[in-house]
Scaffold this motif. Structure first.
Motif, short mmCIF file in Angstrom:
data_model
loop_
_atom_site.label_atom_id
_atom_site.label_comp_id
_atom_site.label_asym_id
_atom_site.label_seq_id
_atom_site.Cartn_x
_atom_site.Cartn_y
_atom_site.Cartn_z
N LYS A 99 15.03 1.97 -6.88
CA LYS A 99 14.68 0.70 -7.52
C LYS A 99 14.81 -0.48 -6.56
O LYS A 99 14.32 -1.56 -6.82
CB LYS A 99 15.56 0.47 -8.74
CG LYS A 99 15.49 1.59 -9.74
CD LYS A 99 14.91 1.10 -11.03
CE LYS A 99 15.00 2.18 -12.08
NZ LYS A 99 13.79 2.86 -12.33
N SER A 100 15.46 -0.26 -5.43
CA SER A 100 15.68 -1.34 -4.46
C SER A 100 14.59 -1.38 -3.39
O SER A 100 14.60 -2.27 -2.55
CB SER A 100 17.05 -1.18 -3.81
OG SER A 100 17.14 0.09 -3.19
N GLY A 135 11.44 -4.24 2.83
CA GLY A 135 12.73 -3.60 3.02
C GLY A 135 13.53 -3.56 1.74
O GLY A 135 13.24 -4.25 0.78
N MET A 136 14.56 -2.74 1.75
CA MET A 136 15.37 -2.57 0.55
C MET A 136 16.24 -3.80 0.30
O MET A 136 16.67 -4.47 1.24
CB MET A 136 16.21 -1.32 0.66
CG MET A 136 15.33 -0.08 0.74
SD MET A 136 16.25 1.44 0.71
CE MET A 136 15.99 1.93 -0.98
N THR A 137 16.45 -4.06 -0.97
CA THR A 137 17.27 -5.18 -1.40
C THR A 137 17.82 -4.85 -2.78
O THR A 137 17.24 -4.00 -3.47
CB THR A 137 16.43 -6.49 -1.42
OG1 THR A 137 17.28 -7.61 -1.55
CG2 THR A 137 15.40 -6.50 -2.51
N SER A 164 18.35 -6.49 -8.48
CA SER A 164 18.40 -7.73 -9.25
C SER A 164 17.77 -8.90 -8.50
O SER A 164 17.48 -9.92 -9.10
CB SER A 164 19.85 -8.07 -9.60
OG SER A 164 20.60 -8.27 -8.41
N TYR A 165 17.52 -8.75 -7.20
CA TYR A 165 16.93 -9.84 -6.42
C TYR A 165 15.43 -9.90 -6.67
O TYR A 165 14.74 -8.89 -6.56
CB TYR A 165 17.18 -9.66 -4.93
CG TYR A 165 18.58 -9.95 -4.48
CD1 TYR A 165 19.63 -10.07 -5.37
CD2 TYR A 165 18.86 -10.08 -3.14
CE1 TYR A 165 20.91 -10.32 -4.94
CE2 TYR A 165 20.15 -10.33 -2.69
CZ TYR A 165 21.16 -10.44 -3.60
OH TYR A 165 22.43 -10.68 -3.18
N LYS A 168 0.83 -1.20 0.00
CA LYS A 168 0.00 0.00 0.00
C LYS A 168 0.87 1.26 0.00
O LYS A 168 0.60 2.22 -0.73
CB LYS A 168 -0.92 -0.01 1.22
CG LYS A 168 -1.84 1.17 1.28
CD LYS A 168 -2.75 1.08 2.49
CE LYS A 168 -3.65 2.30 2.56
NZ LYS A 168 -4.52 2.28 3.74
N ILE A 169 1.93 1.24 0.80
CA ILE A 169 2.83 2.39 0.84
C ILE A 169 3.52 2.58 -0.51
O ILE A 169 3.58 3.69 -1.04
CB ILE A 169 3.89 2.21 1.96
CG1 ILE A 169 3.21 2.32 3.33
CG2 ILE A 169 5.00 3.24 1.83
CD1 ILE A 169 4.08 1.89 4.49
N ILE A 170 4.04 1.51 -1.07
CA ILE A 170 4.73 1.60 -2.37
C ILE A 170 3.78 2.10 -3.45
O ILE A 170 4.14 2.93 -4.28
CB ILE A 170 5.37 0.25 -2.74
CG1 ILE A 170 6.59 0.01 -1.84
CG2 ILE A 170 5.77 0.23 -4.21
CD1 ILE A 170 7.26 -1.31 -2.03
#
Length: 104
Positions: free
Chosen positions: A50-51, A56-58, A61-62, A39-41
């Motif tokens: 882009k991560s 959480g950030m990652t 490419s994952y 919902k936040i995104i």
């Protein structure tokens, strides 16, 4: 894309739930983190990082939903934690606002 096999927890594990009061409560908690993170995104008009993922950030490419780290300190919170804990924008106020990221 890498790490696709790690994107979701095998629903058969853990064999015996010892961290949460029940496997149903674990599933409920995980679903809340994911749903609110999505919902936040979706509320971000222009996603520059882009991560950024709901959990959480990652690395971009994952092929995962984020790292899902649950480690907080009195001083800061990692951006690898679910974004509901630290993201602040569009009317969303986090439990652990980031005060010193990027400030030296």
């Amino acid at each position: 894309m890498t790490n696709e096999k790690f994107a979701f927890r095998n629903p058969e594990y853990p064999l015996k739930e010892e961290f949460y009061s029940s496997s149903e409560n674990r599933d409920r908690y995980e679903r809340i983190l994911l749903d609110k993170g999505l919902k936040i995104i979706n509320s971000i008009s222009e996603l520059k990082a882009k991560s950024l993922r709901p959990l959480g950030m990652t690395p971009p490419s994952y092929k995962t939903l984020g790292k899902g780290c649950h480690f907080f300190t009195w001083r800061n919170i990692s951006n690898t934690c679910p974004i509901i804990f630290w993201w602040e924008a569009n009317g969303w106020y986090p439990l652990f606002p980031v005060k010193n990221r990027g400030n030296h």
